[in-house]
Write an enzyme that holds these catalytic residues in place. Structure first.
Site, PDB file in Angstrom:
ATOM      1  N   CYS A 186      48.028  55.112  52.803  1.00  7.38           N
ATOM      2  CA  CYS A 186      47.597  54.437  51.561  1.00  7.38           C
ATOM      3  C   CYS A 186      48.536  54.716  50.382  1.00  7.38           C
ATOM      4  CB  CYS A 186      46.210  54.898  51.159  1.00  7.38           C
ATOM      5  SG  CYS A 186      44.976  54.815  52.437  1.00  7.38           S
TER       6      CYS A 186
HETATM    7  O1  KQY Z   1      42.661  54.076  50.916  1.00  5.69           O
HETATM    8  C1  KQY Z   1      43.273  53.435  50.132  1.00  5.69           C
HETATM    9  N1  KQY Z   1      44.076  52.518  50.531  1.00  5.69           N
HETATM   10  C2  KQY Z   1      43.143  53.578  48.694  1.00  5.69           C
HETATM   11  C3  KQY Z   1      41.943  54.248  48.285  1.00  5.69           C
HETATM   12  C4  KQY Z   1      41.806  54.207  46.803  1.00  5.69           C
HETATM   13  C5  KQY Z   1      40.857  55.165  46.320  1.00  5.69           C
HETATM   14  C6  KQY Z   1      40.800  55.214  44.834  1.00  5.69           C
HETATM   15  N2  KQY Z   1      39.959  56.262  44.425  1.00  5.69           N
END
Ligand code: KQY
Length: 365
Positions: free
Chosen positions: A356
């Site tokens: 992420c």
């Molecule tokens: O898992 C993701 N791709 C992003 C998660 C974002 C979390 C923001 N608190």
């Protein structure tokens, strides 16, 4: 100024390559927001340095940082990492960064999706998000890439492609009410076909239990190469993840990719439930008088949120007995890559993981 195209990548002969294809480099953003990361982001900044250093062994890495953190990021990161000022609301480059596409001549362009913090004013995770929504355009400008502004709310973590015409996503995420409520599933699929240049979109029903993105596919399943998938798994039928993974497994085993191949699906057992500790919850600033992270809440821990970079794979570690098994299985499945395990609890506490926070830029000509 690099061109903004009114056409689509498909019309122009551009496609999104698989993550396993050759990269020119990786992009990341530097974390700091105190209502997402505990203790003002200090512990997670060390984790980001570990991820960036691991990736930089394999390919060039660019870290974008807000102006007030530029000097700190520059000082904490190794010299081989390029640090650029790149204003952002938080540090999820996978989701707000560009999806790069390439053509047969090796030209690289950027798809700039609309970003609304995973659900806008319906169930988004913060407000405002305007700086994040500019990140893709700014990265494209730095690289002098042409850009497509896609008329679709989408995050990079909600799609995976094999580079050969197949896209994986989840209905839980792409049909969630905060993203594109005025579009039908068929219209969303048509945008994916145009902007990723894929023939076939496979809609897996659900993502990982308690994933605050509404079920991003990149925490559930990923391509190791065309036709070969890794899926997060548990054998514990009482675990709420069991149904989700079993449903995805059955779906994928009865599906075929864009070239008509059946999938080989490898199960990677998840760690034991990872819960937020009281001291971790206390370290996060309150939002509207409430702590966004409650002690005892289960986080969406999955080894599938690893990142493939040139000749390497950066794999999250949770301090769990399954860490070694996940590394061992992925090592066998990815014999051409060196696996690097990075402790990822601090990143997980912010709601995501290694995949992420990274975004690949494919090799061009
Ligand atoms: O898992 C993701 N791709 C992003 C998660 C974002 C979390 C923001 N608190």
């Amino acid at each position: 100024m690099p061109t903004t195209f009114e056409s689509t990548p498909r019309q122009d002969g551009f496609r999104m390559p698989g993550e396993f294809e050759r990269h020119a480099g990786t992009w990341m953003l530097w974390p700091q927001r105190p209502d997402n990361w505990r203790l003002g982001g200090k512990p997670v900044q060390k984790a980001f340095v570990e991820v960036a250093s691991a990736i930089a062994q394999f390919e060039p890495l660019t870290m974008g940082a807000n102006p007030d953190q530029y000097a700190n990021a520059r000082q904490m990161l190794p010299p081989e990492v390029r640090v650029v000022e790149l204003s952002n609301n938080d540090a999820w480059m996978r989701d707000c960064g560009p999806t790069f596409v390439v053509d047969a001549q090796g030209e690289v362009r950027a798809v700039d999706w609309v970003f609304n913090a995973w659900g806008g004013l319906v169930n988004g995770l913060y407000f405002p998000w305007h700086l994040d929504d500019q990140v893709a355009q700014k990265a494209a400008e730095i690289e002098r890439c042409g850009r497509y502004r896609a008329p679709l709310v989408l995050e990079g973590g909600s799609i995976h492609v094999d580079g050969q015409g197949t896209c994986l996503t989840t209905t839980e995420c792409l049909l969630s009410p905060g993203r594109n409520p005025d579009l039908s599933q068929a219209q969303i699929e048509s945008y994916l076909q145009e902007y990723l240049n894929v023939e076939k979109v496979l809609w897996i029903p659900h993502g990982v239990f308690n994933d605050e993105t509404s079920g991003h596919v990149d925490n559930l399943v990923c391509f190791l190469r065309p036709g070969v998938l890794a899926l997060t798994w548990t054998d514990d039928r009482r675990d709420p993840q069991f149904e989700r993974s079993a449903e995805a497994y059955d779906f994928l085993m009865s599906a075929a990719d864009a070239r008509g191949r059946r999938f080989e699906v490898h199960k990677i057992h998840q760690p034991a439930p990872v819960l937020i500790a009281p001291h971790e919850s206390e370290g996060v600033d309150a939002v509207d008088g409430t702590l966004p992270r409650q002690p005892g809440d289960r986080m969406a821990a999955s080894y599938i949120n690893f990142y493939l970079c040139n000749a390497g794979a950066i794999v999250p570690q949770f301090g769990d007995p399954q860490d070694a098994a996940a590394q061992q299985t992925l090592g066998v499945l990815l014999p051409e890559r060196k696996l690097v395990g990075v402790p990822a609890r601090e990143i997980l506490l912010g709601g995501g993981n290694i995949h992420c926070i990274t975004q690949q830029q494919p090799a061009g000509r």
